[in-house]
Design a protein around this motif. Sequence first.
Motif, PDB file in Angstrom:
ATOM      1  N   PHE A   1      45.670 -31.775  40.916  1.00  0.00           N
ATOM      2  CA  PHE A   1      44.498 -32.584  41.245  1.00  0.00           C
ATOM      3  C   PHE A   1      44.966 -34.024  41.465  1.00  0.00           C
ATOM      4  O   PHE A   1      45.748 -34.554  40.666  1.00  0.00           O
ATOM      5  CB  PHE A   1      43.521 -32.505  40.067  1.00  0.00           C
ATOM      6  CG  PHE A   1      42.226 -33.228  40.267  1.00  0.00           C
ATOM      7  CD1 PHE A   1      41.205 -32.666  41.023  1.00  0.00           C
ATOM      8  CD2 PHE A   1      42.014 -34.462  39.679  1.00  0.00           C
ATOM      9  CE1 PHE A   1      40.001 -33.327  41.195  1.00  0.00           C
ATOM     10  CE2 PHE A   1      40.813 -35.134  39.847  1.00  0.00           C
ATOM     11  CZ  PHE A   1      39.807 -34.560  40.617  1.00  0.00           C
TER      12      PHE A   1
ATOM     13  N   HIS B   1      30.203 -41.601  45.567  1.00  0.00           N
ATOM     14  CA  HIS B   1      31.623 -41.813  45.323  1.00  0.00           C
ATOM     15  C   HIS B   1      32.370 -41.381  46.580  1.00  0.00           C
ATOM     16  O   HIS B   1      32.125 -40.283  47.090  1.00  0.00           O
ATOM     17  CB  HIS B   1      32.024 -40.959  44.109  1.00  0.00           C
ATOM     18  CG  HIS B   1      33.416 -41.168  43.610  1.00  0.00           C
ATOM     19  ND1 HIS B   1      34.198 -42.246  43.941  1.00  0.00           N
ATOM     20  CD2 HIS B   1      34.172 -40.398  42.774  1.00  0.00           C
ATOM     21  CE1 HIS B   1      35.374 -42.140  43.345  1.00  0.00           C
ATOM     22  NE2 HIS B   1      35.385 -41.028  42.640  1.00  0.00           N
TER      23      HIS B   1
ATOM     24  N   GLU C   1      35.750 -41.096  46.987  1.00  0.00           N
ATOM     25  CA  GLU C   1      37.035 -40.407  46.845  1.00  0.00           C
ATOM     26  C   GLU C   1      36.930 -39.101  47.646  1.00  0.00           C
ATOM     27  O   GLU C   1      35.914 -38.396  47.576  1.00  0.00           O
ATOM     28  CB  GLU C   1      37.339 -40.133  45.360  1.00  0.00           C
ATOM     29  CG  GLU C   1      38.789 -39.762  45.168  1.00  0.00           C
ATOM     30  CD  GLU C   1      39.241 -39.788  43.713  1.00  0.00           C
ATOM     31  OE1 GLU C   1      38.400 -39.978  42.819  1.00  0.00           O
ATOM     32  OE2 GLU C   1      40.454 -39.625  43.480  1.00  0.00           O
TER      33      GLU C   1
ATOM     34  N   ASP D   1      37.687 -36.124  47.498  1.00  0.00           N
ATOM     35  CA  ASP D   1      37.275 -34.829  46.937  1.00  0.00           C
ATOM     36  C   ASP D   1      35.746 -34.705  46.906  1.00  0.00           C
ATOM     37  O   ASP D   1      35.211 -33.633  46.617  1.00  0.00           O
ATOM     38  CB  ASP D   1      37.881 -34.568  45.550  1.00  0.00           C
ATOM     39  CG  ASP D   1      37.600 -35.641  44.539  1.00  0.00           C
ATOM     40  OD1 ASP D   1      37.363 -36.793  44.928  1.00  0.00           O
ATOM     41  OD2 ASP D   1      37.620 -35.337  43.320  1.00  0.00           O
ATOM     42  N   HIS D   2      35.041 -35.795  47.229  1.00  0.00           N
ATOM     43  CA  HIS D   2      33.573 -35.744  47.280  1.00  0.00           C
ATOM     44  C   HIS D   2      33.011 -36.199  48.618  1.00  0.00           C
ATOM     45  O   HIS D   2      31.808 -36.115  48.828  1.00  0.00           O
ATOM     46  CB  HIS D   2      32.976 -36.602  46.164  1.00  0.00           C
ATOM     47  CG  HIS D   2      33.531 -36.256  44.825  1.00  0.00           C
ATOM     48  ND1 HIS D   2      33.313 -35.038  44.227  1.00  0.00           N
ATOM     49  CD2 HIS D   2      34.346 -36.945  43.992  1.00  0.00           C
ATOM     50  CE1 HIS D   2      33.966 -34.998  43.080  1.00  0.00           C
ATOM     51  NE2 HIS D   2      34.612 -36.136  42.907  1.00  0.00           N
TER      52      HIS D   2
ATOM     53  N   HIS E   1      34.754 -43.994  38.741  1.00  0.00           N
ATOM     54  CA  HIS E   1      36.152 -44.247  38.550  1.00  0.00           C
ATOM     55  C   HIS E   1      36.729 -45.225  39.575  1.00  0.00           C
ATOM     56  O   HIS E   1      37.801 -45.788  39.364  1.00  0.00           O
ATOM     57  CB  HIS E   1      36.785 -42.831  38.610  1.00  0.00           C
ATOM     58  CG  HIS E   1      38.048 -42.510  39.205  1.00  0.00           C
ATOM     59  ND1 HIS E   1      38.265 -41.509  40.108  1.00  0.00           N
ATOM     60  CD2 HIS E   1      39.255 -43.049  38.970  1.00  0.00           C
ATOM     61  CE1 HIS E   1      39.519 -41.410  40.415  1.00  0.00           C
ATOM     62  NE2 HIS E   1      40.142 -42.334  39.743  1.00  0.00           N
TER      63      HIS E   1
ATOM     64  N   ASP F   1      31.609 -39.179  38.675  1.00  0.00           N
ATOM     65  CA  ASP F   1      32.746 -38.641  37.912  1.00  0.00           C
ATOM     66  C   ASP F   1      32.487 -38.607  36.398  1.00  0.00           C
ATOM     67  O   ASP F   1      33.160 -37.869  35.663  1.00  0.00           O
ATOM     68  CB  ASP F   1      33.996 -39.489  38.167  1.00  0.00           C
ATOM     69  CG  ASP F   1      34.751 -39.038  39.415  1.00  0.00           C
ATOM     70  OD1 ASP F   1      34.448 -37.968  39.953  1.00  0.00           O
ATOM     71  OD2 ASP F   1      35.649 -39.777  39.849  1.00  0.00           O
TER      72      ASP F   1
ATOM     73  N   TYR G   1      40.387 -34.832  31.403  1.00  0.00           N
ATOM     74  CA  TYR G   1      39.787 -35.393  32.620  1.00  0.00           C
ATOM     75  C   TYR G   1      39.427 -36.864  32.378  1.00  0.00           C
ATOM     76  O   TYR G   1      39.801 -37.744  33.141  1.00  0.00           O
ATOM     77  CB  TYR G   1      38.536 -34.582  33.001  1.00  0.00           C
ATOM     78  CG  TYR G   1      37.812 -35.142  34.200  1.00  0.00           C
ATOM     79  CD1 TYR G   1      38.176 -34.779  35.491  1.00  0.00           C
ATOM     80  CD2 TYR G   1      36.778 -36.059  34.040  1.00  0.00           C
ATOM     81  CE1 TYR G   1      37.531 -35.310  36.588  1.00  0.00           C
ATOM     82  CE2 TYR G   1      36.130 -36.589  35.130  1.00  0.00           C
ATOM     83  CZ  TYR G   1      36.503 -36.225  36.401  1.00  0.00           C
ATOM     84  OH  TYR G   1      35.869 -36.762  37.490  1.00  0.00           O
TER      85      TYR G   1
ATOM     86  N   HIS H   1      32.174 -32.909  38.748  1.00  0.00           N
ATOM     87  CA  HIS H   1      33.123 -31.844  38.376  1.00  0.00           C
ATOM     88  C   HIS H   1      32.626 -31.213  37.073  1.00  0.00           C
ATOM     89  O   HIS H   1      32.173 -31.921  36.173  1.00  0.00           O
ATOM     90  CB  HIS H   1      34.521 -32.393  38.109  1.00  0.00           C
ATOM     91  CG  HIS H   1      35.172 -33.069  39.276  1.00  0.00           C
ATOM     92  ND1 HIS H   1      35.663 -32.391  40.361  1.00  0.00           N
ATOM     93  CD2 HIS H   1      35.427 -34.374  39.517  1.00  0.00           C
ATOM     94  CE1 HIS H   1      36.197 -33.237  41.216  1.00  0.00           C
ATOM     95  NE2 HIS H   1      36.058 -34.461  40.730  1.00  0.00           N
TER      96      HIS H   1
HETATM   97 FE1  FEO Z   1      36.959 -39.882  41.364  1.00  0.00          FE
HETATM   98 FE2  FEO Z   1      36.453 -36.437  41.632  1.00  0.00          FE
HETATM   99  O1  FEO Z   1      36.600 -38.223  42.160  1.00  0.00           O
END
Ligand code: FEO
Length: 616
Positions: free
Chosen positions: A24, A80, A82, A84-85, A148, A167, A197, A228
């Motif tokens: 990840f 967010h 990032e 992954d989103h 984050h 997050d 995490y 998540h």
């Molecule tokens: Fe900070 Fe899952 O992104």
Amino acid sequence: MYCIKKVTNDLVWVGANDRRLALFEGVYSVPTGVSYNSYLLTDEKTVLFDTVDKAVRQRFLENIEEALKGRKLDYLVVQHVEPDHSAVIPELIRQHPEIKIICSAKVLQFIKQFYDFDIDSHVRLVEENETLNTGKHNLQFIMAPMVHWPEVMLTYDSTDKILFSADAFGCFGALNGALFADEVDFAKDYMDEARRYYSNIVGKYGSQVEAVLDKASALKIEMICPLHGFVWRSNLNEIVSKYMLWSKYEPEERGVMIAYASVYGNTENAAEILACCLRDKGIKTVIFDVSVTPASEIVSAAFKWSHLVFASTTYNAGIFVTMEALINDLAAHNIQNRRVAIIENGSWAATSGGLIRESLNKCENIDILKNNVSILSGLKTAQLSDIELMAEAIGADFTAPVGINQNNPAALNTVDPATMFKLSYGLFVLTARDGNKDNGCIINTVMQITVSPVKITIAVNKANYTHDMILKTGKFNISVLSEGVPFNVFQQFGFKSGKDTDKFADCKEVLRTENGVRYVSKWTNGVISAEVKETFDCGTHTLFIAEVCQAFSLSSDPSVTYQYYFDNIKPKPQPQKEHKKGFVCKICGYVHEGDTLPDDFICPLCKHGAGDFERI
Ligand code: FEO
């Protein structure tokens, strides 16, 4: 084929899982995978909260189409950026050109940095506390910088009291069919991954997390939907209380985490001898080989334990490579508020200890024991005393502080059970109903904790059948016993198991409150009905927090206290006809014959522990 899960009547999880991801963010191993959560709100307007990683793009798009059921997609809230989103935003815009993107100015800046599409014609910027009405639902936007990334925004649905937390409150691990944290044993199976995490993803930003917790404390939150891991719909305090500790860099457990880097096993040997010395003092220990265990797990453990020991060989005149990486990682994640001890090894010029000390001295409130243990190649018998001294220095934190005499009743680490009886307990019949089965037991722990709404707590022994019924149904009644109650009420409800008997057999009237649960009307001065809102596992007991839904008085007779019960209700011990050796339960009179009574002994009649027994 789509795979979606209902969250509430208006909200659907449209995310997806990835179990093939090796690392990840390219650094954190995820052996049990990871979930990318996205939620679709179907109100008069439709609202999607975030998208997912490109790895699960196809499933996600199928999920949205299914959840929309032919409706158009009105809003995409981007919390967010990032990837992954956010990776699927461009494609979503292509498929739903009518969409309006709701985001902050910082989110907009980041979307433009990552992607090339005409976002300006789609965007509606929002600021702190701005709201959006979607029909039945009111959404409020809350900025959460550095939880984050700097652009992070949370959304609060004040209609259903849901916090979309980005997050925050997330967890590693794919969702294996269960979407809600209460569908799994989170504490046992997932808390370590939630901590890993947190500590690795947002651990550096404790003060920013505290600021968000502060904002959230002003909201009435009944559900948390993170990006998540699991959705929290009950017992929210289980995760929120951990965030309160982690964000302040306060340890969860008192004990020692030992991390060692060893080339030929000699530094490892010293670490293990230290662990044995600490265990001999009754101190909990965990050990990691930093060349074997991924750094993210050790960083996570450092957030958990109160004391840290680093043992490292010297390599290229510095700290051994894997230990150096770990120390840098801990400093980067802002580790604070810990006692630390250092063991160094070096065959000709040991430097690792001093260098570890130098690095950790830059962290806030890290108290490093003055003397390193310094080993020349391998630990020798003469040096065992150095390890023992280190164990003693660490152990001093776990025993009585200076000035308290161990023979003094105030000495730490002593719990005299009799002291607990100084508290002013009442006595109550706790009743529940499961299907057609009524049952009840005696408890002494009922306490009001809030006035608006009226909430109470009760603690119930897990061995009681009533406990299981309340856990299942979430409903119970409290009948407050009054002075004058005869001993047989305690025998009836306290000394038998409802699994084998009908405890209401002698109650002629069948009286129930509005929740359908029976109550005891005779010898009772008040009745309280309540509905469970949260539970806490306290080992032998479960602590239930419940909201009162009905309460009424039956008489003005004084309530029975524990002391009154002992002085006036419980029969006085009769002279022993035969001289038995053993222990008698002070609560119900049960006699356990024998010379010893195990510490974990539980009275088979009234379920009280060894502390309530006295020698005959
Ligand atoms: Fe900070 Fe899952 O992104």
